[in-house]
Design a protein around this motif. Structure first.
Motif, short mmCIF file in Angstrom:
data_model
loop_
_atom_site.label_atom_id
_atom_site.label_comp_id
_atom_site.label_asym_id
_atom_site.label_seq_id
_atom_site.Cartn_x
_atom_site.Cartn_y
_atom_site.Cartn_z
N ARG A 81 29.17 15.47 -17.51
CA ARG A 81 28.81 14.70 -18.45
C ARG A 81 29.13 15.71 -19.75
O ARG A 81 28.79 15.14 -20.93
CB ARG A 81 27.27 14.47 -18.49
CG ARG A 81 26.90 13.04 -17.66
CD ARG A 81 25.50 12.60 -17.99
NE ARG A 81 24.50 13.74 -17.67
CZ ARG A 81 23.69 13.87 -16.70
NH1 ARG A 81 23.99 13.10 -15.54
NH2 ARG A 81 22.99 14.78 -16.40
N ILE B 212 22.51 17.63 -9.37
CA ILE B 212 22.28 17.22 -10.70
C ILE B 212 22.97 18.11 -11.62
O ILE B 212 23.40 17.59 -12.71
CB ILE B 212 20.58 17.35 -10.78
CG1 ILE B 212 19.83 16.21 -10.09
CG2 ILE B 212 20.43 17.36 -12.16
CD1 ILE B 212 18.31 16.33 -9.99
N ASP C 227 17.21 14.04 -15.33
CA ASP C 227 17.34 13.76 -13.90
C ASP C 227 16.35 14.86 -13.11
O ASP C 227 15.95 14.63 -12.22
CB ASP C 227 18.71 14.36 -13.36
CG ASP C 227 19.78 13.43 -13.85
OD1 ASP C 227 19.39 12.15 -14.31
OD2 ASP C 227 21.09 13.77 -13.79
N SER D 128 12.85 13.79 -13.24
CA SER D 128 12.91 12.59 -12.14
C SER D 128 12.44 13.41 -10.97
O SER D 128 11.73 12.73 -10.08
CB SER D 128 13.93 11.79 -12.31
OG SER D 128 13.66 10.78 -11.02
N ASN E 80 26.41 16.94 -11.94
CA ASN E 80 26.68 15.88 -12.73
C ASN E 80 26.60 16.09 -14.24
O ASN E 80 27.16 15.48 -14.96
CB ASN E 80 25.60 15.03 -12.42
CG ASN E 80 25.75 14.24 -11.00
OD1 ASN E 80 26.96 13.98 -10.43
ND2 ASN E 80 24.81 13.60 -10.47
N GLU F 48 18.37 9.46 -3.32
CA GLU F 48 19.44 9.51 -3.92
C GLU F 48 19.09 10.31 -5.21
O GLU F 48 18.26 10.43 -5.74
CB GLU F 48 19.99 8.24 -4.17
CG GLU F 48 19.12 7.43 -5.32
CD GLU F 48 19.58 5.95 -5.59
OE1 GLU F 48 19.26 5.37 -6.55
OE2 GLU F 48 20.71 5.52 -4.74
N VAL F 49 20.42 11.15 -5.44
CA VAL F 49 20.36 11.74 -6.79
C VAL F 49 20.05 10.87 -7.86
O VAL F 49 20.90 10.04 -8.33
CB VAL F 49 21.69 12.54 -6.80
CG1 VAL F 49 21.75 13.59 -8.09
CG2 VAL F 49 21.91 13.56 -5.88
N PRO F 50 19.16 11.28 -8.83
CA PRO F 50 18.90 10.50 -9.99
C PRO F 50 19.83 10.50 -10.96
O PRO F 50 20.56 11.45 -11.07
CB PRO F 50 17.64 11.11 -10.41
CG PRO F 50 17.48 12.47 -10.14
CD PRO F 50 18.12 12.23 -8.71
N GLN F 51 20.19 9.53 -11.70
CA GLN F 51 21.12 9.32 -12.71
C GLN F 51 20.53 8.81 -14.01
O GLN F 51 20.63 7.76 -14.26
CB GLN F 51 22.46 8.57 -12.28
CG GLN F 51 22.98 8.96 -11.17
CD GLN F 51 24.23 10.10 -11.65
OE1 GLN F 51 24.23 10.40 -12.62
NE2 GLN F 51 25.20 10.41 -10.75
N THR F 52 20.06 9.76 -14.74
CA THR F 52 18.88 9.22 -15.89
C THR F 52 19.92 9.44 -17.29
O THR F 52 19.62 8.78 -18.22
CB THR F 52 17.65 10.10 -16.23
OG1 THR F 52 18.18 11.22 -16.47
CG2 THR F 52 16.96 10.08 -14.96
N GLY F 53 20.77 10.05 -16.90
CA GLY F 53 21.81 10.21 -18.05
C GLY F 53 21.66 11.63 -18.95
O GLY F 53 22.68 11.91 -19.75
N SER F 54 20.74 12.35 -18.42
CA SER F 54 20.67 13.88 -19.13
C SER F 54 20.34 14.60 -17.97
O SER F 54 19.58 14.31 -16.85
CB SER F 54 19.63 13.69 -20.23
OG SER F 54 18.29 13.55 -19.70
#
Length: 205
Positions: A134, A127, A82, A85, A130, A72-78
């Motif tokens: 943001r 990414i 991402d 990761s 996303n 899955e596409v990572p969602q680290t917040g930046s």
């Protein structure tokens, strides 16, 4: 009593387990459909009906044994988090390959429809999208060569410095390599092409 004839998923799993064992024991250059068939106790044509050549078979064996590279596409917040990761997962996967497997697939897979090397650009584009959501980037409409750049650079490092992919490679060295790819090359390029969205306008006379 005669054994039960294997079919479907059970047979495919047996073949893929055999293919991975052949790769790990004998190396990719010596991988043959005949060898896999003998280890799996099945016919060569049974394998060819599922995988047309050894590149397809090897990539299927990798996915069967090691799982998907990115589930899955990572969602680290930046954006940087991402991307880092994903590159860490790619580096970890590469460290589980024999060098001859890595070199062999890079040589053979681009000429086929195996999907080798096509997953990460789609993940990286997601990414970037996303990051737009943001507010980190103005847009994610970047050329395909730019989107694939971090994965391409990491593969190049794997070819140029095979020791970086080995099980004995220092974690700090790998982390520095990933940081160099992102901070020195990819992120500056992305920011130059696509953001940030709140960059001040030049109103000088």
């Amino acid at each position: 009593m005669a054994g039960t004839r294997r079919r479907g998923e059970e047979l495919e799993a047996t073949i893929l387990d055999a293919a991975w064992a052949e790769i790990m024991e004998n190396g990719y250059p010596r991988l043959t459909m005949e060898g896999v068939a003998a280890r799996a106790r099945t016919g060569k044509q049974v394998i060819y009906r599922r995988w047309p050549d050894r590149a397809h078979l090897a990539i299927a064996a990798i996915r069967h044994t090691l799982g998907p590279l990115v589930s899955e596409v990572p969602q680290t917040g930046s954006l940087r988090g991402d991307l880092l990761s994903v590159l860490r997962r790619m580096a970890d996967r590469g460290r589980q390959y024999r060098p001859d497997l890595f070199y062999g697939l890079l040589a053979e897979a681009p000429d086929s429809d195996t999907g080798f090397g096509t997953v990460l650009p789609g993940v990286i584009r997601a990414i970037l999208q996303n990051a737009v959501a943001r507010g980190e980037l103005a847009h994610a409409d970047l050329p395909p060569r730019v989107v694939s750049l971090p994965a391409d650079l990491l593969r190049y490092e794997g070819l140029r410095n095979a020791h970086r992919w080995g099980q004995d490679a220092a974690e700090a060295e790998i982390e520095q390599l990933l940081a160099d790819i992102l901070d020195d090359v990819f992120l500056p390029l992305v920011l130059a092409l696509a953001g940030p969205p709140d960059a001040p306008m030049d109103v000088s006379p």
